[in-house]
Design an enzyme around this catalytic site. Structure first.
Site, PDB file in Angstrom:
ATOM      1  CB  CYS A 111      -0.969  -0.019   1.179  1.00 12.31           C
ATOM      2  SG  CYS A 111      -2.316   1.170   1.047  1.00 12.31           S
TER       3      CYS A 111
ATOM      4  CG  HIS B  25      -3.798  -3.542   3.062  1.00  6.04           C
ATOM      5  ND1 HIS B  25      -2.872  -3.026   3.952  1.00  6.04           N
ATOM      6  CD2 HIS B  25      -4.365  -2.478   2.456  1.00  6.04           C
ATOM      7  CE1 HIS B  25      -2.897  -1.711   3.896  1.00  6.04           C
ATOM      8  NE2 HIS B  25      -3.790  -1.349   2.993  1.00  6.04           N
TER       9      HIS B  25
ATOM     10  CD  GLU C 228      -1.525  -6.055   5.445  1.00  6.39           C
ATOM     11  OE1 GLU C 228      -2.181  -5.045   5.791  1.00  6.39           O
ATOM     12  OE2 GLU C 228      -1.115  -6.238   4.286  1.00  6.39           O
TER      13      GLU C 228
END
Length: 270
Positions: free
Chosen positions: A121, A230, A232
């Protein structure tokens, strides 16, 4: 295990300066990249030699996301003095000049060493500005653009569900990692975005509105890549995220082997 530096952010609460990073990044990197983590603190001064000493101990670098926007003036050419952060220029969730300073320094040092790099990001945006590209200051103000923001009416975990499709570029490094150039659904949530891709980067994925969603350093075969989404957040349930972290972890392991004198180590993107 490879040692990876993870970028922190500066939070100022009631005049108290704090370093912070979301636990999601650490958990995903430990679980799916199989690396050990050290948190890289933000910077208040332009100490490139100090950054080189820190980066010299690392086998990889992760530039995390954050609510704050990138301030392009902190990503200047090496021979141009960078401004020092001041409290008067800091507004939470708008800018973070302390993070900007740190990112510009560690990126310079990491690229000098040929370190594997993963930008997430904000990290993709930092890569683009570092190499001379430009950003949209606020995508929501642009016409004919997709919605790239989370729905804050949803529970926090659901805000990071996939929201739109991106097309992986044929023959690129990301396509090699994912095993093809089929469209993927991502949780791309951000205020800024790439307006003009830097000349030192190549596009790896693009959204239907034309916004670049992933890019890599074009002059190397090393894993040096940023994604706008994202990975994660839902890595346990998303094969694309796990492949991305695994490829980064493999590159870090290869870098560690090369650093320790293993002639069989080969640092690639996948």
């Amino acid at each position: 295990m490879p040692l990876v530096g993870v970028a922190a952010n500066r939070l100022i609460d009631d005049g108290v300066h704090r370093e912070w990073v979301r636990r999601r990044y650490i958990d995903a990197l430990e679980a799916y990249a199989n690396v050990e983590i050290v948190i890289l603190p933000t910077r208040s001064t332009d100490d490139i030699e100090g950054s080189r000493r820190v980066v010299a101990r690392l086998d990889g670098l992760v530039l995390t996301g954050d609510e704050s926007n990138v301030s392009p003036e902190y990503f200047l050419h090496a021979n141009t003095p960078r401004p020092s952060p001041t409290e008067s220029t800091y507004y939470r969730a708008e800018t973070d000049p302390y993070r900007d300073m740190m990112a510009s320094l560690v990126l310079s040092a990491a690229l000098e060493r040929g370190l594997p790099i993963l930008g997430i990001c904000r990290g993709l945006q930092e890569l683009n500005v570092f190499f001379g590209g430009s950003l949209y200051e606020d995508i929501s103000l642009e016409t004919n653009m997709l919605t790239h923001k989370e729905d804050i009416s949803l529970p926090r975990d659901r805000q990071y569900d996939p929201v739109h499709e991106v097309t992986v570029q044929d023959g690129g490094k990301l396509a090699r990692i994912l095993g093809g150039n089929v469209p993927i659904i991502v949780n791309s949530l951000h205020n800024q975005g790439i307006r003009i891709l830097a000349p030192g980067l190549q596009c790896e994925a693009v959204a239907a509105d034309g916004l670049i969603e992933a890019a890599s350093v074009s002059s190397t075969g090393i894993f040096q890549m940023g994604v706008q989404w994202h990975p994660e957040w839902h890595a346990a349930d998303d094969v694309v995220s796990r492949k991305l972290f695994a490829a980064f972890g493999n590159a870090c392991a290869a870098f560690e082997g090369k650093r320790q004198g293993d002639p069989s180590s080969s640092i690639g993107v996948g």
